[in-house]
Design a protein around this motif. Structure first.
Motif, mmCIF file in Angstrom:
data_model
loop_
_atom_site.group_PDB
_atom_site.id
_atom_site.type_symbol
_atom_site.label_atom_id
_atom_site.label_comp_id
_atom_site.label_asym_id
_atom_site.label_seq_id
_atom_site.Cartn_x
_atom_site.Cartn_y
_atom_site.Cartn_z
ATOM 1 N N UNK A 20 0.869 15.192 -7.587
ATOM 2 C CA UNK A 20 1.836 16.555 -7.431
ATOM 3 C C UNK A 20 2.174 16.990 -8.819
ATOM 4 N N UNK A 21 2.815 16.168 -9.704
ATOM 5 C CA UNK A 21 3.266 16.551 -10.870
ATOM 6 C C UNK A 21 2.157 17.133 -11.672
ATOM 7 N N UNK A 22 0.887 16.361 -11.616
ATOM 8 C CA UNK A 22 -0.117 16.903 -12.554
ATOM 9 C C UNK A 22 -0.515 18.371 -11.993
ATOM 10 N N UNK A 23 -0.706 18.371 -10.844
ATOM 11 C CA UNK A 23 -1.233 19.881 -10.281
ATOM 12 C C UNK A 23 -0.137 20.925 -10.644
ATOM 13 N N UNK A 24 1.063 20.403 -10.632
ATOM 14 C CA UNK A 24 2.144 21.449 -10.874
ATOM 15 C C UNK A 24 2.111 21.699 -12.436
ATOM 16 N N UNK A 25 1.771 21.024 -13.127
ATOM 17 C CA UNK A 25 1.793 21.149 -14.563
ATOM 18 C C UNK A 25 0.572 22.119 -14.904
ATOM 19 N N UNK A 26 -0.652 21.731 -14.372
ATOM 20 C CA UNK A 26 -1.789 22.519 -14.350
ATOM 21 C C UNK A 26 -1.629 23.926 -13.779
ATOM 22 N N UNK A 27 -0.992 24.189 -12.599
ATOM 23 C CA UNK A 27 -0.545 25.384 -12.351
ATOM 24 C C UNK A 27 0.232 26.208 -13.319
ATOM 25 N N UNK A 28 1.201 25.624 -13.861
ATOM 26 C CA UNK A 28 2.055 26.379 -14.931
ATOM 27 C C UNK A 28 1.322 26.679 -16.150
ATOM 28 N N UNK A 29 0.516 25.934 -16.560
ATOM 29 C CA UNK A 29 -0.309 26.095 -17.970
ATOM 30 C C UNK A 29 -1.375 27.133 -17.446
ATOM 31 N N UNK A 30 -1.900 27.150 -16.145
ATOM 32 C CA UNK A 30 -2.812 28.531 -15.783
ATOM 33 C C UNK A 30 -2.176 29.677 -15.822
ATOM 34 N N UNK A 31 -0.822 29.545 -15.231
ATOM 35 C CA UNK A 31 -0.115 30.874 -14.911
ATOM 36 C C UNK A 31 0.450 31.383 -16.287
ATOM 37 N N UNK A 32 0.986 30.547 -17.039
ATOM 38 C CA UNK A 32 1.753 30.961 -18.421
ATOM 39 C C UNK A 32 0.840 31.034 -19.834
ATOM 40 N N UNK A 33 -0.124 30.099 -19.972
ATOM 41 C CA UNK A 33 -0.754 30.364 -21.203
ATOM 42 C C UNK A 33 -1.614 31.436 -21.313
ATOM 43 N N UNK A 34 -1.793 31.890 -22.434
ATOM 44 C CA UNK A 34 -2.679 33.042 -22.647
ATOM 45 C C UNK A 34 -3.983 32.739 -22.588
ATOM 46 N N UNK A 35 -4.998 33.518 -22.317
ATOM 47 C CA UNK A 35 -6.451 32.928 -22.144
ATOM 48 C C UNK A 35 -7.022 32.493 -23.320
ATOM 49 N N UNK A 50 0.787 -1.266 0.042
ATOM 50 C CA UNK A 50 -0.022 -0.073 -0.094
ATOM 51 C C UNK A 50 0.784 1.144 0.121
ATOM 52 N N UNK A 51 2.022 1.308 0.837
ATOM 53 C CA UNK A 51 2.672 2.507 0.697
ATOM 54 C C UNK A 51 3.150 2.936 -0.680
ATOM 55 N N UNK A 52 3.664 1.993 -1.471
ATOM 56 C CA UNK A 52 3.923 2.060 -2.772
ATOM 57 C C UNK A 52 3.222 2.760 -3.709
ATOM 58 N N UNK A 53 1.857 2.238 -3.570
ATOM 59 C CA UNK A 53 0.709 2.895 -4.226
ATOM 60 C C UNK A 53 0.527 4.250 -4.037
ATOM 61 N N UNK A 54 0.462 4.621 -2.561
ATOM 62 C CA UNK A 54 0.091 5.679 -2.022
ATOM 63 C C UNK A 54 1.346 6.789 -2.543
ATOM 64 N N UNK A 55 2.432 6.305 -2.416
ATOM 65 C CA UNK A 55 3.580 7.198 -2.879
ATOM 66 C C UNK A 55 3.467 7.433 -4.294
ATOM 67 N N UNK A 56 3.168 6.340 -5.159
ATOM 68 C CA UNK A 56 2.889 6.732 -6.644
ATOM 69 C C UNK A 56 1.935 7.740 -6.999
ATOM 70 N N UNK A 57 0.777 7.625 -6.046
ATOM 71 C CA UNK A 57 -0.584 8.506 -6.514
ATOM 72 C C UNK A 57 -0.041 9.628 -5.972
ATOM 73 N N UNK A 58 0.543 10.026 -4.864
ATOM 74 C CA UNK A 58 1.142 11.291 -4.459
ATOM 75 C C UNK A 58 2.063 12.063 -5.338
ATOM 76 N N UNK A 59 2.947 11.237 -6.122
ATOM 77 C CA UNK A 59 4.047 11.799 -6.773
ATOM 78 C C UNK A 59 3.253 12.128 -8.161
ATOM 79 N N UNK A 60 2.404 11.350 -8.713
ATOM 80 C CA UNK A 60 1.928 11.526 -9.897
ATOM 81 C C UNK A 60 0.891 12.804 -9.723
#
Length: 157
Positions: A40-55, A28-38
């Motif tokens: 986190x990267x998805x949210x960071x990519x969404x944040x970058x797209x929201x912050x940098x892409x034009x409307x 279970x810790x392996x799965x939880x770690x993979x979900x947390x890692x994935x």
């Protein structure tokens, strides 16, 4: 004579060498770690797209509502301030919980075993060479007098 199997030096009943552990580990810790890692990267990519892409590109992706762009700068700034405020708060709590240098609790505590004082000094009775003294915590004033001497002796040097 019957030969016995070697035993552990710690317990005569424990087998030596120790038996390998049974494999009952959860994944279970392996799965939880993979979900947390994935995530986190998805949210960071969404944040970058929201912050940098034009409307127009965000609307083209099908997003009809999103927060104002000033929050792209305010969220990291507030996060840094929150971290610094947390450090400051813990430091202030530790400082407020520290007793003053003039407080007796910086020298001794409630667990100190001090001798009961009668008319005579309890330490004098233990000064005889044949005496076996009872164990006490020594007062800091006595330790300072023995180690450093009195103030008059120190100033006459």
């Amino acid at each position: 004579m019957l030969e016995k199997e070697p035993t552990s030096p710690i317990s005569p009943l424990a087998p030596y060498p120790p038996l390998p552990p049974t494999e009952s580990r959860s994944r279970a810790p392996e799965f939880y770690g993979f979900v947390a890692w994935t995530s986190t990267y998805l949210l960071f990519c969404a944040y970058l797209l929201w912050a940098l892409l034009p409307d127009k590109y965000i609307v083209w992706l099908g997003v009809t509502w999103y927060p104002n762009r000033e929050w792209a700068v305010l969220l990291p700034a507030y996060s840094v301030v929150l971290v610094l405020l947390t450090y400051h708060t813990y430091f202030a709590l530790a400082l407020s919980g520290t007793p003053a240098l003039s407080d007796i609790s910086t020298i001794t505590d409630s667990r100190a075993h001090l001798p009961r004082t009668n008319a005579e000094n309890p330490y004098v009775a233990h000064a005889r060479p044949s005496a076996i003294p009872e164990m006490y915590d020594m007062p800091i004033g006595m330790v300072n007098r023995v180690v450093y001497g009195t103030h008059k002796q120190a100033s006459s040097r």
